[in-house]
Design an enzyme around this catalytic site. Sequence first.
Site, PDB file in Angstrom:
ATOM      1  N   ASN A  44       0.917  -1.218   0.149  1.00 27.94           N
ATOM      2  CA  ASN A  44      -0.044  -0.001   0.084  1.00 27.94           C
ATOM      3  C   ASN A  44       0.777   1.312  -0.015  1.00 27.94           C
ATOM      4  O   ASN A  44       2.086   1.423   0.750  1.00 27.94           O
ATOM      5  CB  ASN A  44      -1.088  -0.057   1.094  1.00 27.94           C
ATOM      6  CG  ASN A  44      -0.497  -0.202   2.409  1.00 27.94           C
ATOM      7  OD1 ASN A  44       0.775  -1.031   2.552  1.00 27.94           O
ATOM      8  ND2 ASN A  44      -0.876   0.304   3.720  1.00 27.94           N
ATOM      9  N   GLU A  46       0.282   4.930   0.719  1.00 28.79           N
ATOM     10  CA  GLU A  46      -0.913   6.181   1.385  1.00 28.79           C
ATOM     11  C   GLU A  46      -0.433   7.529   0.587  1.00 28.79           C
ATOM     12  O   GLU A  46       0.637   7.908   0.167  1.00 28.79           O
ATOM     13  CB  GLU A  46      -0.760   6.098   2.727  1.00 28.79           C
ATOM     14  CG  GLU A  46      -1.175   4.789   3.074  1.00 28.79           C
ATOM     15  CD  GLU A  46      -1.652   4.656   4.661  1.00 28.79           C
ATOM     16  OE1 GLU A  46      -0.998   5.486   5.382  1.00 28.79           O
ATOM     17  OE2 GLU A  46      -2.146   3.695   5.170  1.00 28.79           O
ATOM     18  N   CYS A  55      -3.989   0.643  -2.568  1.00 27.45           N
ATOM     19  CA  CYS A  55      -3.980  -0.615  -1.794  1.00 27.45           C
ATOM     20  C   CYS A  55      -2.704  -1.530  -2.448  1.00 27.45           C
ATOM     21  O   CYS A  55      -2.616  -1.222  -3.730  1.00 27.45           O
ATOM     22  CB  CYS A  55      -5.297  -1.435  -1.706  1.00 27.45           C
ATOM     23  SG  CYS A  55      -6.736  -0.594  -0.779  1.00 27.45           S
ATOM     24  N   GLU A  57      -3.097  -4.525  -3.324  1.00 30.64           N
ATOM     25  CA  GLU A  57      -3.548  -5.534  -4.294  1.00 30.64           C
ATOM     26  C   GLU A  57      -3.989  -4.794  -5.596  1.00 30.64           C
ATOM     27  O   GLU A  57      -3.521  -5.220  -6.765  1.00 30.64           O
ATOM     28  CB  GLU A  57      -4.810  -6.291  -3.915  1.00 30.64           C
ATOM     29  CG  GLU A  57      -4.714  -7.079  -2.797  1.00 30.64           C
ATOM     30  CD  GLU A  57      -4.837  -6.077  -1.360  1.00 30.64           C
ATOM     31  OE1 GLU A  57      -4.606  -4.851  -1.414  1.00 30.64           O
ATOM     32  OE2 GLU A  57      -5.410  -6.648  -0.326  1.00 30.64           O
TER      33      GLU A  57
HETATM   34  N1  THU Z   1      -5.293  -1.588   2.379  1.00 33.03           N
HETATM   35  C1  THU Z   1      -4.708  -2.309   1.494  1.00 33.03           C
HETATM   36  O1  THU Z   1      -3.386  -2.245   0.766  1.00 33.03           O
HETATM   37  N2  THU Z   1      -5.287  -3.333   0.989  1.00 33.03           N
HETATM   38  C2  THU Z   1      -6.532  -3.825   1.420  1.00 33.03           C
HETATM   39  O2  THU Z   1      -7.423  -4.526   0.784  1.00 33.03           O
HETATM   40  C3  THU Z   1      -7.176  -3.013   2.456  1.00 33.03           C
HETATM   41  C4  THU Z   1      -6.404  -1.601   2.757  1.00 33.03           C
HETATM   42  C5  THU Z   1      -4.538  -0.377   2.739  1.00 33.03           C
HETATM   43  C6  THU Z   1      -5.025   1.000   2.537  1.00 33.03           C
HETATM   44  C7  THU Z   1      -4.378   2.032   3.712  1.00 33.03           C
HETATM   45  O3  THU Z   1      -3.051   2.178   3.224  1.00 33.03           O
HETATM   46  C8  THU Z   1      -4.231   0.830   4.625  1.00 33.03           C
HETATM   47  O4  THU Z   1      -4.261  -0.505   4.387  1.00 33.03           O
HETATM   48  C9  THU Z   1      -5.427   0.988   5.909  1.00 33.03           C
HETATM   49  O5  THU Z   1      -6.630   1.080   5.110  1.00 33.03           O
END
Ligand code: THU
Length: 135
Positions: A44, A46, A55, A57
């Site tokens: 991820n 941000e 995210c 995925e």
């Molecule tokens: N996040 C992911 O990378 N994949 C997911 O399927 C759910 C959430 C990340 C987004 C954000 O940076 C952190 O997790 C908290 O939501």
Amino acid sequence: MDLVQKAYTLALTARENAYAPYSHFRVGAAFKLKDSDQIITGCNVENASFGATICAERGIIMKSFADYGKAEFDFAVVVTKDDPPAPPCALCLQVLAEFCGPDFPIHIADLEGIKKTLCLKELIPHSFTAFTPEE
Ligand code: THU
């Protein structure tokens, strides 16, 4: 080492590379490309504008198209430190449903290993499929 374990190890490393200064919730993922031993990793990333966060995925889907022109996979591994370990979010599941079949296996792991394996249709039984994709 089998490819699921290899993908798990790569996802753990990708998780270390996550850029998560706001949530501090690191996610690592690794998808095995179909017809190949190649494993594509993601984490991820941000953003101060929270909605711009990508995210792990969905990052893999972008990477896969950029590098291979397709997003066809045999399985996914997703690693978080959550207890129980977190499955992909609904947004990512919807995106996966565009490219992966209903039986696509998603291995859900924590820092100790894979804890659960669910297929896509179990996680998103009713994805949005109103349009037929065109070239
Ligand atoms: N996040 C992911 O990378 N994949 C997911 O399927 C759910 C959430 C990340 C987004 C954000 O940076 C952190 O997790 C908290 O939501």
